[in-house]
Design a protein around this motif. Structure first.
Motif, PDB file in Angstrom:
ATOM      1  N   ALA A  50       0.797  -1.092   0.108  1.00 34.19           N
ATOM      2  CA  ALA A  50      -0.062  -0.042   0.154  1.00 34.19           C
ATOM      3  C   ALA A  50       0.783   1.347   0.033  1.00 34.19           C
ATOM      4  CB  ALA A  50      -0.959   0.099   1.238  1.00 34.19           C
ATOM      5  N   THR A  51       2.066   0.893   0.433  1.00 36.78           N
ATOM      6  CA  THR A  51       3.096   2.412   0.537  1.00 36.78           C
ATOM      7  C   THR A  51       4.209   2.253  -0.590  1.00 36.78           C
ATOM      8  OG1 THR A  51       4.206   1.352   2.275  1.00 36.78           O
ATOM      9  CG2 THR A  51       2.433   2.643   2.813  1.00 36.78           C
ATOM     10  N   LYS A  52       4.214   1.269  -1.252  1.00 36.27           N
ATOM     11  CA  LYS A  52       5.458   1.117  -2.023  1.00 36.27           C
ATOM     12  C   LYS A  52       4.927   0.646  -3.599  1.00 36.27           C
ATOM     13  CE  LYS A  52       9.071   0.284   1.223  1.00 36.27           C
ATOM     14  NZ  LYS A  52      10.143   1.623   1.147  1.00 36.27           N
ATOM     15  N   PRO A  53       5.547   1.272  -4.601  1.00 38.23           N
ATOM     16  CA  PRO A  53       5.224   0.654  -6.005  1.00 38.23           C
ATOM     17  C   PRO A  53       5.697  -0.782  -6.203  1.00 38.23           C
ATOM     18  CG  PRO A  53       7.040   2.069  -6.354  1.00 38.23           C
ATOM     19  CD  PRO A  53       6.884   2.108  -4.667  1.00 38.23           C
ATOM     20  N   VAL A  54       5.283  -1.829  -5.493  1.00 37.04           N
ATOM     21  CA  VAL A  54       5.812  -3.048  -5.563  1.00 37.04           C
ATOM     22  C   VAL A  54       4.876  -4.076  -5.098  1.00 37.04           C
ATOM     23  CG1 VAL A  54       6.914  -3.100  -3.341  1.00 37.04           C
ATOM     24  CG2 VAL A  54       8.069  -4.403  -5.297  1.00 37.04           C
ATOM     25  N   ALA A  55       4.984  -5.306  -5.738  1.00 42.61           N
ATOM     26  CA  ALA A  55       4.140  -6.449  -5.070  1.00 42.61           C
ATOM     27  C   ALA A  55       5.159  -7.406  -4.418  1.00 42.61           C
ATOM     28  CB  ALA A  55       3.518  -6.745  -6.148  1.00 42.61           C
ATOM     29  N   LEU A  56       4.713  -8.245  -3.390  1.00 43.45           N
ATOM     30  CA  LEU A  56       5.610  -9.284  -2.818  1.00 43.45           C
ATOM     31  C   LEU A  56       5.051 -10.547  -2.663  1.00 43.45           C
ATOM     32  CD1 LEU A  56       8.410 -10.085  -1.609  1.00 43.45           C
ATOM     33  CD2 LEU A  56       7.570  -9.063   0.663  1.00 43.45           C
ATOM     34  N   PHE A  57       5.451 -11.790  -3.141  1.00 42.66           N
ATOM     35  CA  PHE A  57       4.822 -12.763  -2.815  1.00 42.66           C
ATOM     36  C   PHE A  57       5.949 -13.827  -2.004  1.00 42.66           C
ATOM     37  CE2 PHE A  57       2.498 -10.841  -5.826  1.00 42.66           C
ATOM     38  CZ  PHE A  57       1.182 -11.710  -5.642  1.00 42.66           C
ATOM     39  N   ILE A  58       5.353 -14.714  -1.087  1.00 44.17           N
ATOM     40  CA  ILE A  58       6.116 -15.562  -0.493  1.00 44.17           C
ATOM     41  C   ILE A  58       5.900 -17.124  -0.663  1.00 44.17           C
ATOM     42  CG2 ILE A  58       6.902 -16.223   1.898  1.00 44.17           C
ATOM     43  CD1 ILE A  58       6.686 -13.429   2.728  1.00 44.17           C
ATOM     44  N   ILE A  59       6.443 -17.793  -1.298  1.00 42.68           N
ATOM     45  CA  ILE A  59       6.235 -19.210  -1.613  1.00 42.68           C
ATOM     46  C   ILE A  59       7.092 -19.957  -0.813  1.00 42.68           C
ATOM     47  CG2 ILE A  59       6.380 -20.820  -3.407  1.00 42.68           C
ATOM     48  CD1 ILE A  59       6.496 -18.489  -5.389  1.00 42.68           C
ATOM     49  N   MET A  72       7.669  -2.490   5.979  1.00 39.54           N
ATOM     50  CA  MET A  72       6.798  -2.239   4.638  1.00 39.54           C
ATOM     51  C   MET A  72       5.518  -3.113   4.866  1.00 39.54           C
ATOM     52  SD  MET A  72       7.890  -3.476   0.831  1.00 39.54           S
ATOM     53  CE  MET A  72       7.377  -5.268   1.086  1.00 39.54           C
ATOM     54  N   LEU A  73       5.815  -4.290   5.657  1.00 39.64           N
ATOM     55  CA  LEU A  73       4.311  -5.150   5.986  1.00 39.64           C
ATOM     56  C   LEU A  73       3.550  -4.450   6.650  1.00 39.64           C
ATOM     57  CD1 LEU A  73       2.719  -7.404   5.576  1.00 39.64           C
ATOM     58  CD2 LEU A  73       3.956  -8.730   7.297  1.00 39.64           C
ATOM     59  N   ARG A  74       4.244  -3.828   7.831  1.00 43.16           N
ATOM     60  CA  ARG A  74       3.331  -3.049   8.791  1.00 43.16           C
ATOM     61  C   ARG A  74       2.643  -1.773   8.030  1.00 43.16           C
ATOM     62  NH1 ARG A  74       7.786  -4.411  12.953  1.00 43.16           N
ATOM     63  NH2 ARG A  74       7.059  -6.297  14.071  1.00 43.16           N
ATOM     64  N   ALA A  75       3.173  -1.232   7.282  1.00 45.14           N
ATOM     65  CA  ALA A  75       2.811   0.134   6.943  1.00 45.14           C
ATOM     66  C   ALA A  75       1.680  -0.163   5.929  1.00 45.14           C
ATOM     67  CB  ALA A  75       3.827   0.916   6.037  1.00 45.14           C
ATOM     68  N   HIS A  76       1.685  -1.370   5.090  1.00 44.64           N
ATOM     69  CA  HIS A  76       0.677  -2.066   4.248  1.00 44.64           C
ATOM     70  C   HIS A  76      -0.486  -2.113   5.329  1.00 44.64           C
ATOM     71  CE1 HIS A  76      -1.462  -4.463   1.107  1.00 44.64           C
ATOM     72  NE2 HIS A  76      -1.471  -5.486   2.273  1.00 44.64           N
ATOM     73  N   GLN A  77      -0.129  -2.997   6.217  1.00 45.04           N
ATOM     74  CA  GLN A  77      -1.368  -3.353   7.520  1.00 45.04           C
ATOM     75  C   GLN A  77      -1.983  -2.144   8.025  1.00 45.04           C
ATOM     76  OE1 GLN A  77       1.582  -5.651   9.784  1.00 45.04           O
ATOM     77  NE2 GLN A  77      -0.300  -7.369   9.614  1.00 45.04           N
ATOM     78  N   GLN A  78      -1.206  -1.025   8.323  1.00 47.68           N
ATOM     79  CA  GLN A  78      -1.676   0.172   8.869  1.00 47.68           C
ATOM     80  C   GLN A  78      -2.590   0.931   7.843  1.00 47.68           C
ATOM     81  OE1 GLN A  78      -1.784   1.168  12.133  1.00 47.68           O
ATOM     82  NE2 GLN A  78      -3.347   2.786  11.322  1.00 47.68           N
ATOM     83  N   TYR A  79      -2.307   0.724   6.475  1.00 50.29           N
ATOM     84  CA  TYR A  79      -3.281   1.513   5.520  1.00 50.29           C
ATOM     85  C   TYR A  79      -4.540   0.739   5.514  1.00 50.29           C
ATOM     86  CZ  TYR A  79      -5.379   2.909   1.088  1.00 50.29           C
ATOM     87  OH  TYR A  79      -5.968   3.365   0.125  1.00 50.29           O
ATOM     88  N   TRP A  80      -4.409  -0.497   5.470  1.00 43.55           N
ATOM     89  CA  TRP A  80      -5.805  -1.074   5.222  1.00 43.55           C
ATOM     90  C   TRP A  80      -6.598  -1.164   6.624  1.00 43.55           C
ATOM     91  CZ3 TRP A  80      -8.348  -2.251   1.074  1.00 43.55           C
ATOM     92  CH2 TRP A  80      -7.641  -2.139   0.070  1.00 43.55           C
ATOM     93  N   ARG A  81      -6.070  -1.147   7.825  1.00 42.21           N
ATOM     94  CA  ARG A  81      -6.668  -0.695   9.217  1.00 42.21           C
ATOM     95  C   ARG A  81      -7.593   0.378   8.941  1.00 42.21           C
ATOM     96  NH1 ARG A  81      -1.736  -2.278  11.819  1.00 42.21           N
ATOM     97  NH2 ARG A  81      -2.122  -4.625  12.319  1.00 42.21           N
ATOM     98  N   SER A  82      -6.731   1.569   8.549  1.00 42.19           N
ATOM     99  CA  SER A  82      -7.339   2.891   8.585  1.00 42.19           C
ATOM    100  C   SER A  82      -8.367   2.968   7.500  1.00 42.19           C
ATOM    101  CB  SER A  82      -6.256   3.960   8.022  1.00 42.19           C
ATOM    102  OG  SER A  82      -6.725   5.152   7.940  1.00 42.19           O
TER     103      SER A  82
END
Length: 388
Positions: free
Chosen positions: A168-177, A272-282
């Motif tokens: 939500a805060t950076k121009p990137v996608a991340l996947f964990i396999i 980065m993950l926490r910033a993403h989480q915080q965006y969606w909580r808000s």
């Protein structure tokens, strides 16, 4: 020490991803897990996939057997050439009325209602597709979109899960396999753009990375880049799309963005993950709806999610297909444009009631920027003051 830190990073990151839903739902407004979009595998069509996005970037997550696909898009990729037809002397309201009075419907349609058949542009441009070939022991069983945290989940038959998100805060996608390292990454350039007369995309890569650069009209070119890294039995896959408007060398910039994610270490990745989480909580804290019918409630929250995934300040507002342009050999339906009828009306008519004022402002700002063109069109086409 670095290897130990990386191992701890992945372990903690996976733990956070697993607990992400419960953390997000500490907000009483966040949708519960029973409202998630759940789709049984296999998914064999791009338009039946899970939609992920962060306003500017979007991806459709789908696949079958041991092949995971992500159809790629970026909101500001457009071919904005204007056909000469729109500036010809008979392209006016008065001419339309004459043809109606003469009951010449054939000519009327040919002159005013055949644009999508006759002209290839202006049009939205697709970004391509990333294909991840998993180990043959890993088979796709089903897909799930965790609404509370905007997290894509791919459930495998061996009981493990692939998880990914568009930050939500950076121009990137991340996947964990989890588990065995994927056999390979493959980047498929969009074939549809060849209909516009573009040269074939330049493509390349080496072990653990793939890239594509597509030249468009004028100075526009865009680069798609993905890379992976194996750490402690897990594989991180990061990707982005950059364009010439971001800088003179989109590919180098894309490498820099992806490398920054994969190389940032434990603290940076968790941040980065926490910033993403915080965006969606808000985002979810704006409002809540309760209705007794679960299917209708699921649909409501999915549509609310689309506001957060596709309508953000600094990115284009939602056109016909949002940031999920058709992944096919054809240009997107109706060129993926803005139909200012029930299409944009039904997309945005609920934003005020739901408290999505920031997401709605994205559309209002878009229309306000175009106001001088609307005024010019009213004068040229209708021969009247005002805006149309």
């Amino acid at each position: 020490m670095k290897q130990k830190q990386a191992i701890m990073t992945i372990s903690v990151l996976m733990g956070l991803l697993v607990s992400c839903l419960s953390a997000a739902q500490q907000s009483r407004f966040a949708p519960s897990a029973d409202l998630n979009l759940k789709l049984a595998g296999p998914i064999t069509r791009w338009d039946e996939a899970l939609p992920l996005g962060n306003g500017m970037l979007g991806g459709l997550l789908w696949g079958q057997d041991s092949t995971l696909r992500l159809s790629l898009d970026r909101g500001d990729l457009w071919d904005l050439r204007t056909p000469q037809r729109f500036s010809e002397p008979d392209f006016t309201w008065q001419e339309m009325k004459k043809l109606v009075d003469a009951d010449d419907m054939g000519t009327l349609r040919q002159r005013f209602d055949s644009f999508y058949e006759v002209f290839k542009y202006p049009t939205k441009l697709p970004g391509g597709r990333l294909e991840i070939t998993l180990d043959p022991t890993q088979k796709i069983e089903r897909f799930e979109l965790g609404l509370a945290e905007a997290m894509g989940q791919v459930h495998l038959t061996n009981g493990t899960q692939i998880r990914g998100f568009y930050c939500a805060t950076k121009p990137v996608a991340l996947f964990i396999i989890p588990g065995t390292q994927p056999i390979g990454l493959k980047l498929i350039a969009p074939a549809a753009v060849q209909q516009l007369g573009y040269p074939a995309a330049q493509q390349g890569g080496q072990a653990g990375e793939v890239w594509s650069v597509q030249k468009s009209v004028g100075k526009l070119q865009y680069a798609t880049y993905a890379a992976c890294r194996q750490v402690n039995g897990q594989t991180l896959v990061a990707l982005t799309i950059t364009a010439s408007r971001d800088g003179s060398d989109p590919l180098s910039l894309a490498r820099y963005i992806v490398g920054g994610v994969l190389n940032q270490g434990g603290d940076g990745m968790l941040s980065m993950l926490r910033a993403h989480q915080q965006y969606w909580r808000s985002f979810w804290s704006a409002s809540r709806v309760r209705i007794p019918d679960l299917q209708h409630l699921r649909h409501y929250y999915l549509v609310q999610y689309l506001y957060g995934a596709a309508s953000r300040p600094g990115a284009p507002s939602i056109p016909l297909q949002g940031v999920w342009t058709a992944d096919s050999d054809q240009l997107p339906p109706w060129h993926g444009d803005y139909h200012h009828d029930l299409n944009t009306q039904m997309t945005y008519d609920a934003y005020q009631t739901a408290g999505r004022f920031t997401e709605g402002a994205c559309f209002l700002d878009h229309m306000h920027r175009l106001l001088p063109r609307f005024r010019r069109f009213a004068q040229d086409f209708y021969e009247t003051p005002g805006a149309a």
